[in-house]
Scaffold this active site. Structure first.
Site, PDB file in Angstrom:
ATOM      1  N   ASN A 210       0.765  -1.525  -0.323  1.00 16.12           N
ATOM      2  CA  ASN A 210       0.404   0.378  -0.057  1.00 16.12           C
ATOM      3  C   ASN A 210       0.717   1.129   0.132  1.00 16.12           C
ATOM      4  O   ASN A 210       0.085   2.822  -0.007  1.00 16.12           O
ATOM      5  CB  ASN A 210      -0.896   0.254   1.172  1.00 16.12           C
ATOM      6  CG  ASN A 210      -1.673  -1.122   1.623  1.00 16.12           C
ATOM      7  OD1 ASN A 210      -1.293  -1.476   1.684  1.00 16.12           O
ATOM      8  ND2 ASN A 210      -2.718  -1.547   0.413  1.00 16.12           N
TER       9      ASN A 210
ATOM     10  N   ILE B 132       1.215   7.507   0.135  1.00 14.05           N
ATOM     11  CA  ILE B 132       0.315   5.366   1.178  1.00 14.05           C
ATOM     12  C   ILE B 132      -0.360   5.326   0.400  1.00 14.05           C
ATOM     13  O   ILE B 132      -1.976   6.524   0.184  1.00 14.05           O
ATOM     14  CB  ILE B 132       0.339   6.041   2.933  1.00 14.05           C
ATOM     15  CG1 ILE B 132       1.958   6.300   2.959  1.00 14.05           C
ATOM     16  CG2 ILE B 132      -0.209   5.555   3.403  1.00 14.05           C
ATOM     17  CD1 ILE B 132       1.562   7.158   4.448  1.00 14.05           C
ATOM     18  N   CYS B 133      -1.132   4.430   0.254  1.00 15.37           N
ATOM     19  CA  CYS B 133      -2.872   4.185   0.416  1.00 15.37           C
ATOM     20  C   CYS B 133      -3.683   3.939   1.765  1.00 15.37           C
ATOM     21  O   CYS B 133      -3.793   2.857   2.184  1.00 15.37           O
ATOM     22  CB  CYS B 133      -2.948   3.085  -0.864  1.00 15.37           C
ATOM     23  SG  CYS B 133      -4.481   2.785  -1.411  1.00 15.37           S
ATOM     24  N   LEU B 134      -4.299   5.055   1.633  1.00 14.42           N
ATOM     25  CA  LEU B 134      -4.890   4.968   3.002  1.00 14.42           C
ATOM     26  C   LEU B 134      -6.639   5.561   3.031  1.00 14.42           C
ATOM     27  O   LEU B 134      -6.318   6.424   2.583  1.00 14.42           O
ATOM     28  CB  LEU B 134      -4.085   4.961   3.956  1.00 14.42           C
ATOM     29  CG  LEU B 134      -4.818   5.267   5.209  1.00 14.42           C
ATOM     30  CD1 LEU B 134      -4.679   3.506   5.904  1.00 14.42           C
ATOM     31  CD2 LEU B 134      -3.760   5.824   6.950  1.00 14.42           C
TER      32      LEU B 134
END
Ligand SMILES: [Zn+2]
Ligand SMILES: [Zn+2]
Ligand SMILES: [Zn+2]
Ligand SMILES: [Zn+2]
Lengths: 160, 707
Positions: A81, A88-90
């Protein structure tokens, strides 16, 4: 929230972060820019990142808290992620952001993301593929990267 | 003759009825029936002294049962009924009190108008409007939609722990009472009363439990405390009257029942007990003297006596809650309350079994009690309150429990200001919440949809929370208010000089006096428009984008004045604006996500003396060219333009001297199919002549193309 200077909210958040830091995380505002934070996250135990210390930058945009903080890993990390540029993939940094969230919640979420990578919602596709096809190997890679990039990488911080 | 008397009575001609009965008795001799008819007539005519006298005679001549005193009871109630309960001033300035049960809020729910009630109270209540402000309530309310006000619930729980414990004990005690374990119930009430000594419902319930054990003296003691705490609460008098009846103090019992009924004429149990008590009194009265010495031994005969003397003047019944003494009462009770102990309980405590009087009454009566209880419960709520629980509305709270942090807005991290509560029960500063809603119509805390809330543009402040802020954090709150006001002043002083930024809307070009309708949907501009409205400036600058970046807006622009804002349910809006002064940007800035600028307002250079003639003819020429161009348009084109920009303005007397020149030239510049860059050039010049020449050139070009 109107007015010149730093919003009261950012001042308070900063004070509280310094007074009661999140365990395993330090976040320190830049001397020159109070909206810019130097963040150091310790790799969570029982994760492939254990033992590593990861540098991140966190920036509070002008619209904060109406828009999410911008956070990026500065230390290279092997994680499905997090991409090569450290993005950041959040979800809470994107569409799930709410102004009632705060720097602290973001940091906690990032820490949780290190403990529980989510290859089904990847940002780094090659890493996610590896994670899905051979998790053991992926974890080994992550350990390796941690040793290589996230250990002995700290410049001593001035105490404050 | 008797038929005639009855007829007169039935047609409410009581004086005539009395006269006929009286004559009949004199002519045909007395009988129970005749005396009774006469007494009823006196009673209904409002002549109670004679009525009592005559009833007692009737009692001598025959057996009479309490039910037969129906007319006396009706007449008495009519006489003592408070004209309007509104006579009592209701203290609506409540913080912790639910105006339905008039006790400490339990599971508080904040409704649309910003007032809070116990969740159960507002659900069960029948009233169509808010008891505090009379705003219509959307009934039927759905339980699933009534979310507890989280902040208020937390604070009440924290600040009044013993009241909460007392409330729980009360629920327990009431349940045990129903199982007829009266001794145990009393023990629990004792414990609860220790925690909440001023809870009138606890005392009332304990009085009932004592009565159930035939401990009427104890029952009376509690009932008297109830009446003292809550002189406006009919049930207290009923309790008192019941105990007095059982103790044989009939006259006092009558007074208490009348007090109860004067506050609420519909309490059937009180009516029944009133006729029974009157029956007892009348059976004891000697025929010649309605006030025999025998009765003097009973408590307080003087009030009863005075009542009869005054023909049951209701003012004698409840003198202590007449409007004039309310303030005095507040003072007395307020001074004696040193803790928050007067707040307690919730709706359940005013419980169903509360009104079940265990007496030696007929089974018939008992059968009907439950329904009557219910009725009383409901009716009694309608009586305005001057009772204890409302008198001291900002009770002292253990200072270690009072923490400003509990009232921090989770959006701005400051003390809540103008707190509003969402339907999901979360409280924010009004301003903060609306700023979030500009971006997303979900609750920032729990993500519940606030689409409906936004559509209603609800901005009512949560009274209880504001009350707490004002009473418990007066300094911090007034400082917070001052901050807010300062911010408003800051916003309001936009553009007053070159030091104060004006907000800039980067969108299109606007021109002096030309209407400019805008559709506002971007969050930052929603905020901008709201700030313009709240601060009262009602204006902002309009510039056009001249580069890639958002900050690259033109160096010249025109003020827009907001004439009207119409909101769409989703928070977007249509803003009707009209152009104002032109300005030149001196420096650019940002605020709350939108652009701002320090500006210098501009106006045309004055026309030189020697140019007047030339300019006048130029004006005439260009005006006519414009008119020709408009006339050359197809009617549909023309209509479109008129709809958007209004009519082509006529000539003005001061065209050469006005700060912006004639209005029609701006109208024309806005309407003509021109490149924005050309429009901008025309907007930014301070030479009228240059604009007119420009227009002439453009129109010449357009007209030649048309021909
Ligand atoms: Zn209530
Ligand atoms: Zn209301
Ligand atoms: Zn706020
Ligand atoms: Zn919510």
């Amino acid at each position: 929230m109107t007015g010149l200077g730093l919003p009261r909210r950012i001042i308070k958040e900063t004070q509280r972060l310094l007074a009661e830091p999140v365990p395993g995380i330090t976040a320190r505002p830049d001397d020159a820019n109070a909206r810019y934070f130097h963040v150091v996250v310790a790799g969570p135990s029982e994760s492939p990142y254990e033992g590593g210390t990861f540098n991140l930058e966190l920036f509070l945009p002008e619209e904060y808290p109406m828009s999410a903080p911008k956070v990026r890993f500065m230390t290279k990390i092997y994680h499905p992620n997090i991409d090569k540029l450290g993005r950041i993939c959040l979800d809470i940094l994107k569409d799930k952001w709410s102004p009632a969230l705060q720097i602290r919640t973001v940091l906690l979420s990032i820490q949780a993301l290190l403990s529980a990578p989510n290859p089904d919602d990847p940002l780094a596709n090659d890493v996610a593929e590896q994670w899905k096809s051979n998790e053991a190997k992926a974890i080994e890679f992550a350990r390796q990267w941690t040793r290589q990039y996230a250990m002995n990488n700290q410049t001593p911080q001035p105490s404050f | 003759m008797v038929d005639l008397a009855r007829q007169a009575f039935e047609t409410n001609n009581f004086d005539l009825a009395a006269e006929i009965y009286d004559r009949t008795i004199r002519e045909h001799g007395p009988s129970a029936e005749l005396y009774f008819g006469l007494a009823d007539s006196y009673a209904r005519a409002g002549n109670f002294r004679r009525a009592f006298d005559t009833y007692s005679k009737a009692f001598r001549y025959g057996k009479i049962v309490p039910d037969q005193l129906e007319h006396l009871v009706t007449a008495l109630i009519k006489t003592v009924a408070m004209e309007s309960p509104a006579k009592l001033t209701l203290n609506k300035n409540v913080i912790f009190t639910c105006l339905i049960c008039r006790n400490l809020l339990r599971e508080p729910v904040t409704i649309r108008c910003g007032h809070s009630f116990c969740r159960n109270c507002i659900l069960r209540d029948q009233k169509e409007t808010c008891r505090n402000c009379e705003t219509l309530i959307d009934r039927p309310l759905r339980a699933s939609q009534l979310k507890c006000n989280v902040l208020l619930a937390t604070v009440i729980d924290k600040w009044f722990p013993s009241e909460y414990r007392a409330a729980r004990l009360k629920t327990e005690a009431n349940a045990i009472f129903e199982k007829e374990k009266f001794d145990t119930a009393i023990e629990l009430y004792n414990e609860a009363i220790k925690l909440a000594p001023r809870d009138h419902i606890l005392l009332s319930n304990r009085s009932r439990a004592y009565a159930a054990l035939n401990k009427f003296k104890k029952a009376l003691e509690d009932a008297e405390k109830v009446v003292m705490l809550r002189p406006d609460w009919p049930k207290g008098y009923f309790r008192k009257g019941s105990a007095l009846y059982e103790l044989g103090h009939y006259e006092e019992a009558v007074v208490a029942m009348l007090q109860c009924l004067s506050l609420d004429t519909s309490v059937s149990t009180a009516k029944v007990l009133l006729s029974k008590t009157l029956h007892k009194i009348l059976s004891l009265l000697p025929p010649d003297d309605p006030k025999s010495v025998d009765l003097q031994k009973h408590l307080n005969p003087s009030l009863f006596d005075r009542l009869i003397q005054s023909n049951f003047n209701p003012g004698l019944l409840l003198p202590h809650i007449s409007t004039a003494t309310v303030d005095q009462l507040k003072q007395i009770i307020g001074d004696t309350v040193s803790t928050a102990a007067n707040f307690i309980d919730g709706p359940n405590a005013d419980s169903r079994p509360d009104f079940q009087q265990k007496t030696n009454d007929s089974t018939e009566e008992q059968a009907s009690t439950s329904q009557e209880n219910h009725e009383l419960h409901r009716k009694s709520e309608k009586i305005p309150c001057v009772g204890s629980s409302q008198i001291k509305e900002s009770p002292n709270v253990d200072s270690s429990l009072v923490s400003k942090e509990d009232f921090e807005c989770s959006l701005c991290y400051r003390l809540l200001y103008q707190p509003v509560t969402t339907p999901c029960g979360h409280t924010f500063c009004c301003q903060c919440l609306y700023r979030c809603l500009d971006h997303c119509a979900d609750c920032p805390l729990c993500k519940s949809s606030l689409v409906q809330y936004l559509a209603e543009r609800r901005q009512t402040v949560t009274q209880s929370v504001e009350g707490i802020l004002e009473n418990y954090f007066p300094e911090a709150y007034s400082e917070r208010r001052k901050n807010h006001e300062d911010e408003m002043v800051e916003l309001a002083s936009m553009g007053v000089d070159k030091q104060h930024d004006i907000p800039i809307f980067v969108c299109t070009l606007a021109f002096p006096k030309v209407p400019c309708p805008l559709h506002i949907f971007e969050p930052r501009y929603r905020l901008m428009v709201r700030q313009c409205m709240e601060s009262g400036t009602r204006q902002f600058g309009m510039c056009i984008c001249v580069g890639e970046a958002e900050e690259d807006f033109s160096d010249y622009g025109c003020m827009l004045e907001i004439r009207d804002v119409r909101y769409f349910p989703d928070g977007r809006s249509l803003v009707d604006c009209i152009g104002g002064k032109r300005f030149r940007v001196l420096s650019k800035g940002k605020r709350d996500g939108y652009n701002t600028a320090k500006v210098e307002y501009m106006m045309d250079n004055p026309v030189k003396e020697n140019e007047i003639q030339e300019m006048t003819s130029l004006l005439n020429k260009v005006y006519d060219m414009c008119k020709n161009w408009i006339d050359s348009l197809s009617s549909s084109q023309k209509q479109q333009i008129l709809n958007h920009f209004g009519e082509y303005p006529g000539r003005e007397p001061d065209e050469l001297t006005a700060a912006n020149g004639p209005m029609w030239q701006w109208w024309m510049i806005a309407v003509l199919p021109l490149q924005p860059s050309i429009q901008l050039t025309l907007l930014s010049t301070s030479r009228l002549k240059k604009r007119l020449l420009g227009l002439r050139q453009i129109l010449g070009f357009l007209n030649s193309k048309n021909n």
